[in-house]
Write an enzyme that holds these catalytic residues in place. Sequence first.
Site, PDB file in Angstrom:
ATOM      1  N   LYS A 142      -4.503  -7.559  -8.104  1.00 41.36           N
ATOM      2  CA  LYS A 142      -5.751  -8.053  -7.385  1.00 41.36           C
ATOM      3  C   LYS A 142      -6.920  -6.931  -7.841  1.00 41.36           C
ATOM      4  CE  LYS A 142      -6.374  -6.667  -3.047  1.00 41.36           C
ATOM      5  NZ  LYS A 142      -6.624  -6.561  -1.769  1.00 41.36           N
ATOM      6  N   LYS A 189     -11.246  -2.190  -4.789  1.00 41.19           N
ATOM      7  CA  LYS A 189     -12.177  -0.842  -4.909  1.00 41.19           C
ATOM      8  C   LYS A 189     -11.159   0.252  -5.103  1.00 41.19           C
ATOM      9  CE  LYS A 189     -12.750  -2.089  -0.018  1.00 41.19           C
ATOM     10  NZ  LYS A 189     -13.448  -2.961   0.593  1.00 41.19           N
ATOM     11  N   LYS A 238       0.865  -1.176  -0.119  1.00 39.83           N
ATOM     12  CA  LYS A 238       0.166  -0.003  -0.106  1.00 39.83           C
ATOM     13  C   LYS A 238       0.966   1.389  -0.023  1.00 39.83           C
ATOM     14  CE  LYS A 238      -4.480  -1.437   1.933  1.00 39.83           C
ATOM     15  NZ  LYS A 238      -5.281  -1.581   2.954  1.00 39.83           N
TER      16      LYS A 238
END
Length: 349
Positions: free
Chosen positions: A210, A213, A126
Amino acid sequence: MTDAVQAPGAESRFTPRVFSGIQPSGGLTLGNYLGALKRFVEMQDEGTETVYCLVDLHAITVWQDPDKLRHQTREAAAAFIAAGIDPTRSILFNQSQVSAHAELAWIFNCITRLGWMNRMTQFKDKTAGKNAENSSLGLYAYPSLMAADILLYHATHVPVGEDQKQHVELTRDIAAKFNHDYKVDFFPITEPVIEGAATRVMSLRDGTKKMSKSDPSDMSRINLTDDADTIAQKLRKARTDAEPLPSEAAGLKDRPEARNLVNIFSALSGQSVDAVLQEFGGQGFGAFKPALAELAVAKLAPISTEMTRLMADPAEIDRILGQGADRADAIAQPILAKTLDIVGMIRSR
Ligand code: TYM
């Protein structure tokens, strides 16, 4: 990850209880549905006690617009109910309404070792390419809050997608270290449940990434709010290669986009990957994609329609979440109280 293990047989003392959570940090995707939500419904229907949480405290580890966060939390609750979660059978609530989550997380922050946290790949992913120094402390500590979510209910099983496996392993390490440090057998060593053909649904634009959202491209994912036309269009435009489909799963090995679409078909239809390939092997995507689009629309469009209906009455959703929080709190409070007692906090009121 560590050498911490529980004595054989110790798990059996805990009554089976399922816990899982989803972040309301955006609309839910087909990845959330196939990797998590669909399993949540199956586990509820198998009759185990099930506790499901919209983890709003996790969501704010990255800044969220407050009004959007409230909307997304209600929308996620609507998705759970539309997908088959019955709030009278499962406990469905949002995390911040049960303050014990944050309290237990603090205790676990004092159990968790920095070395363990430094190995968390999701934090690294992230923050990759960004200024990690500018990430919130909450984002770094978030797996410890996730352990608190799970262990606050003495959950024995946690259904998740593949990407959460390391966090559930950390939860096991935290439970084992707590039990060891305080010489108790208080927290269970929770089992991750990672099952099915779609534990890792990939982006429709890039089969090596992946489905998420937070991907900037809306074409990369199917949202549970997408209508029938949008679902069909996204699948028709999904990236693929030029080869026909193989007749056996081994033939999908170096074909990430093809493998992803076949896995999605398998998970949505309940057929094995081999059965799907027996039907479509030798055929090109010109035949496979329309069949996949038809299947996806049949399975997903009713969920989106039901979500729209539920979202017309936000007060009813809030009522359901409030009732769920009361039931969650009734389980959580005694476990938190006992934890505080074990670590030596005075409890005099
Ligand atoms: P989150 O919100 O990122 O995702 C929720 C669930 O959906 C699964 N998932 C996927 N599965 C397959 N393919 C995908 N592309 C995909 N994307 C998401 C995730 O694996 C997850 O099961 N930290 C968690 C939320 C959480 C939690 C918990 C989960 C907080 N506390 C306690 C279980 C137990 C998360 O960020 O999930």
